[in-house]
Design a protein around this motif. Structure first.
Motif, PDB file in Angstrom:
ATOM      1  N   ILE A  52       0.818  -1.210   0.000  1.00 17.25           N
ATOM      2  CA  ILE A  52       0.000   0.000   0.000  1.00 17.25           C
ATOM      3  C   ILE A  52       0.854   1.263   0.000  1.00 17.25           C
ATOM      4  O   ILE A  52       0.522   2.244  -0.660  1.00 17.25           O
ATOM      5  N   PHE A  53       1.985   1.264   0.701  1.00 19.25           N
ATOM      6  CA  PHE A  53       2.822   2.449   0.805  1.00 19.25           C
ATOM      7  C   PHE A  53       3.978   2.449  -0.201  1.00 19.25           C
ATOM      8  O   PHE A  53       4.836   3.322  -0.164  1.00 19.25           O
ATOM      9  N   GLU A  55       5.845   2.934  -3.865  1.00 21.45           N
ATOM     10  CA  GLU A  55       5.728   3.869  -4.980  1.00 21.45           C
ATOM     11  C   GLU A  55       5.016   3.215  -6.168  1.00 21.45           C
ATOM     12  O   GLU A  55       4.494   3.892  -7.037  1.00 21.45           O
ATOM     13  N   ALA A  57       2.366   1.146  -5.898  1.00 20.12           N
ATOM     14  CA  ALA A  57       1.152   0.568  -5.327  1.00 20.12           C
ATOM     15  C   ALA A  57      -0.011   0.515  -6.310  1.00 20.12           C
ATOM     16  O   ALA A  57      -0.901  -0.318  -6.167  1.00 20.12           O
ATOM     17  N   ALA A  61      -2.825   1.990  -3.727  1.00 19.76           N
ATOM     18  CA  ALA A  61      -2.420   3.226  -3.049  1.00 19.76           C
ATOM     19  C   ALA A  61      -3.588   3.883  -2.320  1.00 19.76           C
ATOM     20  O   ALA A  61      -3.415   4.425  -1.228  1.00 19.76           O
ATOM     21  N   SER A  62      -4.775   3.827  -2.886  1.00 18.48           N
ATOM     22  CA  SER A  62      -5.924   4.477  -2.240  1.00 18.48           C
ATOM     23  C   SER A  62      -6.344   3.758  -0.958  1.00 18.48           C
ATOM     24  O   SER A  62      -7.087   4.310  -0.147  1.00 18.48           O
ATOM     25  N   LYS A  64      -4.567   3.386   1.479  1.00 23.88           N
ATOM     26  CA  LYS A  64      -3.943   4.089   2.606  1.00 23.88           C
ATOM     27  C   LYS A  64      -5.015   4.693   3.494  1.00 23.88           C
ATOM     28  O   LYS A  64      -4.824   4.830   4.694  1.00 23.88           O
ATOM     29  N   LYS A 106       6.560  -5.169  -2.087  1.00 13.51           N
ATOM     30  CA  LYS A 106       6.363  -3.895  -2.785  1.00 13.51           C
ATOM     31  C   LYS A 106       6.291  -4.116  -4.269  1.00 13.51           C
ATOM     32  O   LYS A 106       6.897  -4.944  -4.832  1.00 13.51           O
TER      33      LYS A 106
END
Length: 106
Positions: A52-53, A55, A57, A61-62, A64, A106
């Motif tokens: 999630i964190f 680069e 993602a 990413a959302s 978070k 990641k």
């Protein structure tokens, strides 16, 4: 954070998920983790924080936003979020089957 458990059944829709890697239940844990159980009894913890964190993602990413992350649900045996993100249940089953915990890379 929510600690509610979501359980999936599809009897009303006429669809029965029979593959052992289908997700049967999920509970949201602190720090972007999920406790999951598959139909065959395989169970473990999935840590999504690195993904999630990251680069890279992408759609994750959302997540978070804890309010969105906490809206995880099970659709046809797959962990899914309202933004369209989902986790491959085959990969999830394989990884938690190795030791009960999976930190998505990641």
């Amino acid at each position: 954070m929510s600690t509610e458990t979501a359980t999936q059944e599809h009897r009303s829709s006429g669809i029965t998920a029979v593959a052992p890697w289908r997700i049967r239940s999920v509970t949201v844990l602190p720090d972007y983790c999920l406790s999951v159980t598959c139909n065959d009894g395989t169970a473990g913890t999935v840590n999504m924080s690195q993904l999630i964190f990251s680069e890279k993602a992408g759609i994750f990413a959302s997540l978070k936003e804890e309010q969105l992350f906490n809206q995880v649900c099970i659709k046809l045996g797959v962990l899914t979020w309202p933004n369209g993100a989902d986790l491959d249940p085959v990969w999830l089953h394989e990884e938690i089957g190795k030791g009960g915990a999976w930190c998505i890379p990641k």
